[in-house]
Design an enzyme around this catalytic site. Structure first.
Site, PDB file in Angstrom:
ATOM      1  N   LYS A 185       0.849  -1.202   0.000  1.00 19.39           N
ATOM      2  CA  LYS A 185       0.000   0.000   0.000  1.00 19.39           C
ATOM      3  C   LYS A 185       0.869   1.230   0.000  1.00 19.39           C
ATOM      4  O   LYS A 185       2.050   1.215   0.369  1.00 19.39           O
ATOM      5  CB  LYS A 185      -0.952   0.007   1.198  1.00 19.39           C
ATOM      6  N   GLY A 271       9.599  -0.038   5.188  1.00 14.87           N
ATOM      7  CA  GLY A 271       9.533   0.921   4.094  1.00 14.87           C
ATOM      8  C   GLY A 271       8.269   1.754   4.051  1.00 14.87           C
ATOM      9  O   GLY A 271       8.095   2.556   3.138  1.00 14.87           O
ATOM     10  N   SER A 277       1.911  -6.027   7.756  1.00 19.85           N
ATOM     11  CA  SER A 277       0.459  -5.979   7.962  1.00 19.85           C
ATOM     12  C   SER A 277      -0.281  -6.708   6.851  1.00 19.85           C
ATOM     13  O   SER A 277      -1.262  -7.418   7.090  1.00 19.85           O
ATOM     14  CB  SER A 277      -0.005  -4.513   8.026  1.00 19.85           C
ATOM     15  N   ASP A 310      -2.781  -1.123  10.493  1.00 19.17           N
ATOM     16  CA  ASP A 310      -2.862  -1.185   9.038  1.00 19.17           C
ATOM     17  C   ASP A 310      -3.481  -2.477   8.522  1.00 19.17           C
ATOM     18  O   ASP A 310      -3.807  -2.577   7.328  1.00 19.17           O
ATOM     19  CB  ASP A 310      -1.464  -1.041   8.414  1.00 19.17           C
TER      20      ASP A 310
END
Length: 466
Positions: A185, A271, A277, A310
């Site tokens: 994402k 990152g 997640s 998340d």
């Protein structure tokens, strides 16, 4: 001959195109030769297929690439887009091994079949595929994609009397493995609007799901062992979110089932792209199906929230406007966009950023309309990360030469949004050696949910391993 098969890398594009050209020479003098000679393999399409992790290479003992196979997805089934072996390495089982590898990947991924187009009169074409379970398709049964391929062949003067499309029906893996994507994402903006009594920060953000990420293999066990078979540097097995997710799901409806878990990491750790997640969400969604737990999406999202803020967006599988600590989600329809994602190879510890005294924690609340209008694009962590992490700052500066570069989450990956994938790839191709660039496309529906649909629709379920 000894050889091994592994995922193709972008650095091998020229090698693969060279193999294709060498293999085409075998058709010189054949009626199909003019069509093949006039239409070499599209380099951009090959780059995209490698980026999507759907190309595999055969390497000899000296690590020379001697063959490859690429898979496309068309009309809900897998298709052999290209399979070639160096002519001087023919008749050594390399092509057969590549073909079986691609079919095994498709079967584990839940695809019902594999199709391909070939020539009926060439021994290493239709007769070869027939020995590997492929059958000719009646033209009346062509899918829209096959009909389009047929029309394209006719336009380029291909000898249609020799053209045949074939299909192989797939069965579940005899070893019990299934494959599941765990997409990355981006945070298209991130604002901190306050701090709660429990110490957590109130956030506003937009999660954009991508068509690129990690891949997990799961194999249900007959006993209650939950095992991670892939070593993850710096992450003990008992602390890994994939293991914790499996244990948490079992507590809420998994009975005494167990699972073996393999993780193919592509998302950089630390990152800001949600790799851990997403992996956890994939375990929850996939095992809910494989174990037959019967939990609905709301229940799975709540379990995900217990693992990390998340996780719920990956469970629900749609890009979303998020508030709270990131768990209050409103699905958001976003325009099709492409992204250059730059990894500066610098781990950014999230906890330290939240504790930074210079972090802005009382920003005014944004609205969906302010985001849609382009007014809200900032990331609250960017000034802190720029000051404390010079490699991330350098990545922002380099990517910023090409447009409005942004930080994702708490970093350290940065990204640039573009309307054209070709533009994105052109920028990624110029990436400095100090960084790694990925090109990805935003999606309306997560690849995880697409995989769930395939596996739910499959007639063959894998057996539990002992």
């Amino acid at each position: 001959m000894s050889f091994r098969i592994e995922r193709a890398r972008l650095a091998q594009v020229d090698d693969l195109r060279g193999i294709e050209r060498a293999a085409q020479e075998l058709f010189r003098g054949h009626a199909a030769w003019p069509s093949y000679a006039a239409a070499p393999m599209d380099a951009q399409a090959l780059v995209e297929a490698i980026s999507a992790a759907r190309v595999w290479v055969a390497l000899d003992v000296g690590d020379q690439v001697v063959g490859f196979v690429g898979v496309a997805i068309e009309d809900g089934e897998a298709a052999i887009a290209e399979i070639d072996v160096l002519p001087n390495h023919g008749r050594r089982g390399i092509g057969a091994a590549l073909l079986e590898h691609a079919c095994a990947w498709a079967a584990e991924s839940g695809y019902p079949s594999v199709v391909l187009g070939t020539l009926s009169d060439v021994p290493w074409n239709a007769p070869f595929y027939a020995r590997h379970g492929f059958e000719a398709i009646d033209p009346k049964q062509y899918t829209p994609a096959l009909a389009a391929h047929q029309a394209h062949d006719r336009e380029r003067g291909f000898p249609m009397h020799l053209r045949v499309f074939m299909r192989r029906r797939l069965r579940a893996s005899p070893d019990g493995w299934t494959r599941w994507p765990a997409p990355a994402k981006l945070n298209l903006f991130l604002r901190i609007t306050g701090r709660r009594a429990d110490g957590y920060h109130e956030l506003q953000t937009v999660f954009r799901l991508l068509d690129w990420g990690d891949e997990l293999r799961l194999r249900v066990r007959a006993d209650d062992a939950i095992r991670r078979l892939t070593d993850v540097p710096g992450v003990p097995e008992q602390d890994d979110l994939v293991v914790r997710a499996a244990r948490l799901l079992r507590e809420h409806g998994g009975g005494v089932r167990g699972v073996d878990i393999e993780v193919e990491k592509r998302i950089p750790m630390g990152g800001g792209l949600g790799g851990g997640s997403s992996d956890a969400a994939t375990v929850l969604v996939a095992l809910n199906h494989l174990w037959g737990c019967g939990l609905d999406e709301d229940a799975l999202a709540e379990l995900g929230r217990q693992l990390g803020a998340d996780v719920p967006v990956f469970v629900r599988g749609r890009s979303a406007w998020a508030e709270g600590v990131g768990e209050r989600l409103t699905s958001l329809a976003l325009p099709r966009r492409h992204y250059v994602v730059l990894d500066p190879h610098e781990h950014v510890p999230t906890a330290a950023l939240f504790q930074a005294p210079e972090l802005t924690r009382n920003a005014p609340r944004a609205t969906i309309s302010s985001f849609v209008s382009g007014e809200t694009t900032e990331n609250a962590f960017t000034p802190v990360v720029r000051e404390r992490h010079p490699r991330v700052a350098a990545a922002l500066d380099w990517l910023g030469r090409h447009g409005a570069a942004r930080l994702s989450g708490s970093g350290g990956c940065v990204f640039l949004e573009l309307r054209s994938r070709e533009q994105a790839q052109a920028i990624a191709d110029r990436c400095p050696a100090a960084f790694t660039a990925h090109v990805a496309t935003g999606v309306a529906v997560s690849s995880l949910h697409e995989a769930l649909g395939r596996h739910e629709g499959g007639s063959n379920q894998p057996e539990a391993a002992g």
